[in-house]
Write an enzyme that holds these catalytic residues in place. Structure first.
Site: not given
Length: 288
Positions: A67, A216-217
């Site tokens: 990242y 998760p969203l």
């Protein structure tokens, strides 16, 4: 007071990597620039997000050297310097940048070791609790998968980290790994919008293995969004809080790791620990 006790009044705690933690974590991928490359647009806000997460009791942080690369790890090391015994830092190995700057699978033993060295160089020896073997879209128990898992086992036995996890894996790969070693966690895509991993969720729950859903969203269909908004209005919660609440009630081993680049969204996400859905909401959202 136990770590993070103030933020888990209903959904409670679970044990992860030998540590009792609240059942919501933080994913650091959003602490980067566009395309997960370069620094965040507002580095000061990024630091505030991590500081506020710690204040709220969040104790599980998901990260990876690729990242940025390295940027969230630097920020995380800075923010957590005074919390050495209190955190579960989970990293991922298995991807790297090619000559054109694209992320590609990197599962050879030397590539995994190089990534581990990079993580430890920024986070510090002994700081990493879990390392996930992040796989690609191949769900076969291939010679490459077996070799990579064996390399992870060797690194754990060399005390480079404490626990092995798997990420983006299929059911047969998980079953093979369970026969080969102990696993602390699985981190796959799972959400109201994407429930295809349900069988793996259930298997990890039976084996008392933590399940850390990424994305998760994830946005769902128009009908799913309507249902989330409708239950949010009834429960005085945001659609995101309803979605996270559904995950927390889907299985007792689920620990979501939503990411965000703002303190406001972080606080909303953590507040989902207090969002208790009625059974009717759980059932309606479970239909996909």
């Amino acid at each position: 007071m136990e770590s993070g006790e103030a933020v888990a009044p209903r959904s409670g705690f679970m044990r992860l990597a030998g540590t009792r933690v609240p059942r919501i974590g933080y994913g650091t991928m959003r602490l980067t620039g566009p395309g997960v490359i370069g620094p965040p647009a507002d580095p000061d806000e990024a630091r505030l997000v991590l500081a506020r997460a710690l204040e709220l009791g969040v104790r599980v942080f998901d990260t990876a050297w690729y990242y940025g690369p390295d940027i969230p790890n630097r920020l995380l090391a800075e923010a957590t310097r005074s919390y050495p015994d209190d955190l579960v830092i989970a990293t991922k190995l298995g991807w790297a940048y090619d000559g054109a700057g694209r992320l590609v699978p990197a599962h050879m033993p030397e590539e995994l070791r190089a990534g581990m060295k990079r993580d430890l160089g920024l986070l510090g020896t002994g700081a990493v609790s879990i390392v996930h073997l992040r796989w690609d879209d191949d769900r076969a128990v291939s010679p490459a998968f077996r070799r990579a898992l064996a390399s992870m086992i060797e690194m754990r036995e060399a005390d480079l980290f404490r626990h092995i996890g798997l990420s983006n894996v299929g059911l047969m790969q998980l079953e093979h790994a369970l026969n080969a070693t102990e696993l602390a966690s699985v981190s796959n895509s799972f959400s109201v919008a994407d429930q295809t991993d349900g069988e793996i969720v259930d298997l990890t729950a039976r084996h008392d293995i933590a399940y850390l859903p990424w994305l998760p969203l994830r946005a769902g269909s128009a009908e799913q969004m309507r249902v989330l908004r409708s239950w949010g209005e009834e429960l005085n919660a945001t659609p995101a809080q309803v979605a996270l609440g559904w995950l927390l009630q889907r299985a007792p081993n689920i620990l979501p790791i939503p990411g965000t680049s703002t303190v406001r969204h972080l606080e909303e996400n953590v507040a989902a620990l207090s969002t208790l859905l009625p059974e009717a909401a759980v059932q309606e959202l479970s239909t996909g």
